[in-house]
Design a protein around this motif. Sequence first.
Motif, PDB file in Angstrom:
ATOM      1  N   LEU A  21     -21.669 -27.037 -13.241  1.00  0.00           N
ATOM      2  CA  LEU A  21     -21.046 -25.740 -13.485  1.00  0.00           C
ATOM      3  C   LEU A  21     -19.794 -25.929 -14.201  1.00  0.00           C
ATOM      4  CD1 LEU A  21     -21.569 -23.554 -10.371  1.00  0.00           C
ATOM      5  CD2 LEU A  21     -22.779 -23.338 -12.541  1.00  0.00           C
ATOM      6  N   GLY A  22     -19.124 -26.888 -14.000  1.00  0.00           N
ATOM      7  CA  GLY A  22     -17.700 -27.038 -14.677  1.00  0.00           C
ATOM      8  C   GLY A  22     -17.869 -27.722 -15.831  1.00  0.00           C
ATOM      9  N   PHE A  23     -18.556 -28.725 -15.901  1.00  0.00           N
ATOM     10  CA  PHE A  23     -18.881 -29.770 -16.970  1.00  0.00           C
ATOM     11  C   PHE A  23     -19.813 -29.871 -17.765  1.00  0.00           C
ATOM     12  CE2 PHE A  23     -15.462 -31.149 -13.879  1.00  0.00           C
ATOM     13  CZ  PHE A  23     -14.274 -31.379 -14.897  1.00  0.00           C
ATOM     14  N   LEU A  78     -12.795 -32.912 -11.064  1.00  0.00           N
ATOM     15  CA  LEU A  78     -12.085 -31.807 -10.048  1.00  0.00           C
ATOM     16  C   LEU A  78     -12.910 -30.598 -10.573  1.00  0.00           C
ATOM     17  CD1 LEU A  78      -9.933 -30.397  -8.416  1.00  0.00           C
ATOM     18  CD2 LEU A  78      -8.635 -30.127 -10.540  1.00  0.00           C
ATOM     19  N   ALA A  79     -13.503 -29.852  -9.692  1.00  0.00           N
ATOM     20  CA  ALA A  79     -14.273 -28.662 -10.024  1.00  0.00           C
ATOM     21  C   ALA A  79     -14.130 -27.682  -8.838  1.00  0.00           C
ATOM     22  CB  ALA A  79     -15.765 -29.092 -10.281  1.00  0.00           C
ATOM     23  N   VAL A  80     -14.109 -26.474  -9.308  1.00  0.00           N
ATOM     24  CA  VAL A  80     -13.898 -25.262  -8.306  1.00  0.00           C
ATOM     25  C   VAL A  80     -15.090 -24.269  -8.824  1.00  0.00           C
ATOM     26  CG1 VAL A  80     -12.375 -23.303  -7.605  1.00  0.00           C
ATOM     27  CG2 VAL A  80     -11.460 -25.843  -8.108  1.00  0.00           C
ATOM     28  N   LEU A  84     -14.135 -18.368  -7.654  1.00  0.00           N
ATOM     29  CA  LEU A  84     -12.915 -18.631  -7.014  1.00  0.00           C
ATOM     30  C   LEU A  84     -11.786 -19.258  -7.641  1.00  0.00           C
ATOM     31  CD1 LEU A  84     -15.023 -19.087  -3.634  1.00  0.00           C
ATOM     32  CD2 LEU A  84     -13.762 -17.012  -4.321  1.00  0.00           C
ATOM     33  N   ARG A  85     -11.915 -19.161  -8.868  1.00  0.00           N
ATOM     34  CA  ARG A  85     -10.897 -20.069  -9.576  1.00  0.00           C
ATOM     35  C   ARG A  85      -9.644 -19.207  -9.682  1.00  0.00           C
ATOM     36  NH1 ARG A  85     -14.820 -22.487 -14.540  1.00  0.00           N
ATOM     37  NH2 ARG A  85     -15.760 -24.126 -13.076  1.00  0.00           N
ATOM     38  N   GLY A  86      -8.321 -19.769  -9.862  1.00  0.00           N
ATOM     39  CA  GLY A  86      -7.146 -19.011 -10.033  1.00  0.00           C
ATOM     40  C   GLY A  86      -6.522 -18.771  -8.561  1.00  0.00           C
ATOM     41  N   ARG A  87      -7.209 -19.181  -7.503  1.00  0.00           N
ATOM     42  CA  ARG A  87      -6.467 -19.138  -6.140  1.00  0.00           C
ATOM     43  C   ARG A  87      -5.725 -20.299  -5.685  1.00  0.00           C
ATOM     44  NH1 ARG A  87     -10.904 -15.022  -3.219  1.00  0.00           N
ATOM     45  NH2 ARG A  87     -11.567 -14.008  -5.175  1.00  0.00           N
ATOM     46  N   GLY A  88      -5.592 -21.261  -6.524  1.00  0.00           N
ATOM     47  CA  GLY A  88      -4.958 -22.507  -5.775  1.00  0.00           C
ATOM     48  C   GLY A  88      -5.695 -23.646  -5.293  1.00  0.00           C
ATOM     49  N   GLY A 113      -7.175 -35.168 -19.455  1.00  0.00           N
ATOM     50  CA  GLY A 113      -7.486 -33.692 -19.170  1.00  0.00           C
ATOM     51  C   GLY A 113      -6.175 -32.835 -19.654  1.00  0.00           C
ATOM     52  N   ASP A 114      -6.156 -31.457 -19.284  1.00  0.00           N
ATOM     53  CA  ASP A 114      -5.277 -30.513 -19.973  1.00  0.00           C
ATOM     54  C   ASP A 114      -3.900 -30.746 -19.405  1.00  0.00           C
ATOM     55  OD1 ASP A 114      -7.303 -29.358 -21.309  1.00  0.00           O
ATOM     56  OD2 ASP A 114      -7.784 -27.778 -19.887  1.00  0.00           O
ATOM     57  N   GLU A 115      -3.067 -31.058 -20.246  1.00  0.00           N
ATOM     58  CA  GLU A 115      -1.484 -31.329 -19.912  1.00  0.00           C
ATOM     59  C   GLU A 115      -0.990 -30.191 -19.096  1.00  0.00           C
ATOM     60  OE1 GLU A 115       1.386 -32.035 -22.683  1.00  0.00           O
ATOM     61  OE2 GLU A 115       2.887 -32.996 -20.998  1.00  0.00           O
ATOM     62  N   PRO A 116      -1.099 -28.894 -19.615  1.00  0.00           N
ATOM     63  CA  PRO A 116      -0.655 -27.845 -18.806  1.00  0.00           C
ATOM     64  C   PRO A 116      -1.178 -27.643 -17.592  1.00  0.00           C
ATOM     65  CG  PRO A 116      -1.257 -27.281 -21.237  1.00  0.00           C
ATOM     66  CD  PRO A 116      -1.889 -28.560 -20.842  1.00  0.00           C
ATOM     67  N   TYR A 117      -2.031 -27.967 -17.024  1.00  0.00           N
ATOM     68  CA  TYR A 117      -2.898 -27.563 -15.867  1.00  0.00           C
ATOM     69  C   TYR A 117      -2.218 -28.827 -14.864  1.00  0.00           C
ATOM     70  CZ  TYR A 117      -5.723 -27.116 -11.726  1.00  0.00           C
ATOM     71  OH  TYR A 117      -6.491 -26.655 -10.535  1.00  0.00           O
TER      72      TYR A 117
HETATM   73  C1  LIG Z   1      -9.735 -26.509 -13.808  1.00  0.00           C
HETATM   74  C2  LIG Z   1     -10.087 -25.954 -12.378  1.00  0.00           C
HETATM   75  C3  LIG Z   1     -10.342 -27.252 -11.698  1.00  0.00           C
HETATM   76  C4  LIG Z   1      -8.742 -25.198 -11.949  1.00  0.00           C
HETATM   77  O1  LIG Z   1      -9.355 -24.961 -10.632  1.00  0.00           O
HETATM   78  P1  LIG Z   1      -8.556 -23.527 -10.030  1.00  0.00           P
HETATM   79  O2  LIG Z   1      -8.913 -23.460  -8.573  1.00  0.00           O
HETATM   80  O3  LIG Z   1      -9.097 -22.370 -10.692  1.00  0.00           O
HETATM   81  O4  LIG Z   1      -7.043 -23.977 -10.281  1.00  0.00           O
HETATM   82  P2  LIG Z   1      -5.851 -23.274  -9.578  1.00  0.00           P
HETATM   83  O5  LIG Z   1      -6.111 -22.131  -8.940  1.00  0.00           O
HETATM   84  O6  LIG Z   1      -5.504 -24.325  -8.383  1.00  0.00           O
HETATM   85  O7  LIG Z   1      -4.684 -23.234 -10.697  1.00  0.00           O
HETATM   86  C5  LIG Z   1      -4.579 -22.003 -11.534  1.00  0.00           C
HETATM   87  C6  LIG Z   1      -3.471 -22.220 -12.475  1.00  0.00           C
HETATM   88  O8  LIG Z   1      -3.837 -23.262 -13.500  1.00  0.00           O
HETATM   89  C7  LIG Z   1      -3.942 -22.684 -14.847  1.00  0.00           C
HETATM   90  N1  LIG Z   1      -5.115 -23.331 -15.482  1.00  0.00           N
HETATM   91  C8  LIG Z   1      -6.351 -23.478 -14.940  1.00  0.00           C
HETATM   92  N2  LIG Z   1      -7.089 -24.222 -15.869  1.00  0.00           N
HETATM   93  C9  LIG Z   1      -6.105 -24.591 -16.592  1.00  0.00           C
HETATM   94  C10 LIG Z   1      -6.388 -25.208 -17.828  1.00  0.00           C
HETATM   95  N3  LIG Z   1      -7.293 -26.093 -18.344  1.00  0.00           N
HETATM   96  N4  LIG Z   1      -5.066 -25.426 -18.742  1.00  0.00           N
HETATM   97  C11 LIG Z   1      -3.882 -24.917 -18.319  1.00  0.00           C
HETATM   98  N5  LIG Z   1      -3.547 -24.190 -17.131  1.00  0.00           N
HETATM   99  C12 LIG Z   1      -4.709 -24.001 -16.459  1.00  0.00           C
HETATM  100  C13 LIG Z   1      -4.293 -21.052 -14.319  1.00  0.00           C
HETATM  101  O9  LIG Z   1      -3.987 -20.465 -15.510  1.00  0.00           O
HETATM  102  C14 LIG Z   1      -3.614 -21.007 -13.397  1.00  0.00           C
HETATM  103  O10 LIG Z   1      -2.058 -20.745 -13.574  1.00  0.00           O
HETATM  104  P3  LIG Z   1      -1.008 -19.830 -12.672  1.00  0.00           P
HETATM  105  O11 LIG Z   1      -1.063 -20.060 -11.283  1.00  0.00           O
HETATM  106  O12 LIG Z   1       0.229 -19.889 -13.367  1.00  0.00           O
HETATM  107  O13 LIG Z   1      -1.640 -18.463 -12.866  1.00  0.00           O
HETATM  108  C15 LIG Z   1     -11.464 -24.896 -12.503  1.00  0.00           C
HETATM  109  O14 LIG Z   1     -11.207 -23.973 -13.392  1.00  0.00           O
HETATM  110  C16 LIG Z   1     -12.729 -25.756 -12.881  1.00  0.00           C
HETATM  111  O15 LIG Z   1     -13.340 -26.061 -12.119  1.00  0.00           O
HETATM  112  N6  LIG Z   1     -12.815 -25.734 -14.222  1.00  0.00           N
HETATM  113  C17 LIG Z   1     -14.333 -26.606 -14.746  1.00  0.00           C
HETATM  114  C18 LIG Z   1     -13.895 -27.900 -14.765  1.00  0.00           C
HETATM  115  C19 LIG Z   1     -12.765 -28.402 -15.327  1.00  0.00           C
HETATM  116  O16 LIG Z   1     -12.385 -28.018 -16.268  1.00  0.00           O
HETATM  117  N7  LIG Z   1     -12.281 -29.423 -14.703  1.00  0.00           N
HETATM  118  C20 LIG Z   1     -10.960 -30.030 -15.321  1.00  0.00           C
HETATM  119  C21 LIG Z   1     -10.901 -30.594 -16.696  1.00  0.00           C
HETATM  120  S1  LIG Z   1      -9.575 -30.764 -17.641  1.00  0.00           S
END
Ligand SMILES: CC(C)(COP(=O)(O)OP(=O)(O)OC[C@H]1O[C@@H](n2cnc3c(N)ncnc32)[C@H](O)[C@@H]1OP(=O)(O)O)[C@@H](O)C(=O)NCCC(=O)NCCS
Length: 176
Positions: A21-23, A78-80, A84-88, A113-117
């Motif tokens: 689902l994530g990738f 890493l996949a969520v 339920l995303r955005g809950r830490g 991956g995405d540096e801001p995250y």
């Molecule tokens: C990326 C992923 C793992 C984040 O999981 P999550 O449980 O939603 O993340 P968290 O709840 O721990 O963190 C949420 C915070 O990260 C931020 N964030 C999430 N994805 C981000 C991204 N790609 N770039 C920047 N910030 C991001 C959110 O805006 C939020 O910020 P806030 O706390 O300031 O509001 C999830 O969205 C996912 O499974 N995505 C698909 C797979 C993927 O892209 N994996 C990572 C590859 S780089």
Amino acid sequence: MWTIRHEQQTDAPAIERLVDLGFGPGRFAKTAYRLREGVAADQRLSFVAEGEKRALLGSVRFWPVRIGQSLCLLLGPLAVEPKLRGRGIGIGLMQHGIEEGKALAYEAIVLVGDEPYYAKVGFTRLPPERVRFPGPVDPNRVLGLGLKPNALVSLAGEVTRAQIDAPVSAQTTRLG
Ligand SMILES: CC(C)(COP(=O)(O)OP(=O)(O)OC[C@H]1O[C@@H](n2cnc3c(N)ncnc32)[C@H](O)[C@@H]1OP(=O)(O)O)[C@@H](O)C(=O)NCCC(=O)NCCS
């Protein structure tokens, strides 16, 4: 309410679904997957987030790699669960893995991956060309985090696959 626990063999289908689902299916063509072929993730650092009724909400794995002479980890996938995303959960899984990884022999963790995250858990961008992956990667997305003091300062070289002989540790849980 969710908890983090070690991944178990029976989690594999649910994890595969989340990662898909994530990738999507295109993930297998990515450079990071070259480094995972024929190598097992370090089971001591494979964690899942579990919700009510044992629903699997997230997964993180770390793969052993060598960078030059250093034994390191490659973070991911890493996949969520999308709903339920955005809950830490993602950050919680990574932080747990990072803390557990500090007790092991690894020098550093790298990922693409995405540096801001990933900066939220301490990753920084590595200098271009310092760490070289076996295929195309965007240099702006090559990130690292030291597990030992000053580990990133000297980290340099080709990223290659590494085999480790790690025991599977007992299951642990904690409140998320
Ligand atoms: C990326 C992923 C793992 C984040 O999981 P999550 O449980 O939603 O993340 P968290 O709840 O721990 O963190 C949420 C915070 O990260 C931020 N964030 C999430 N994805 C981000 C991204 N790609 N770039 C920047 N910030 C991001 C959110 O805006 C939020 O910020 P806030 O706390 O300031 O509001 C999830 O969205 C996912 O499974 N995505 C698909 C797979 C993927 O892209 N994996 C990572 C590859 S780089």
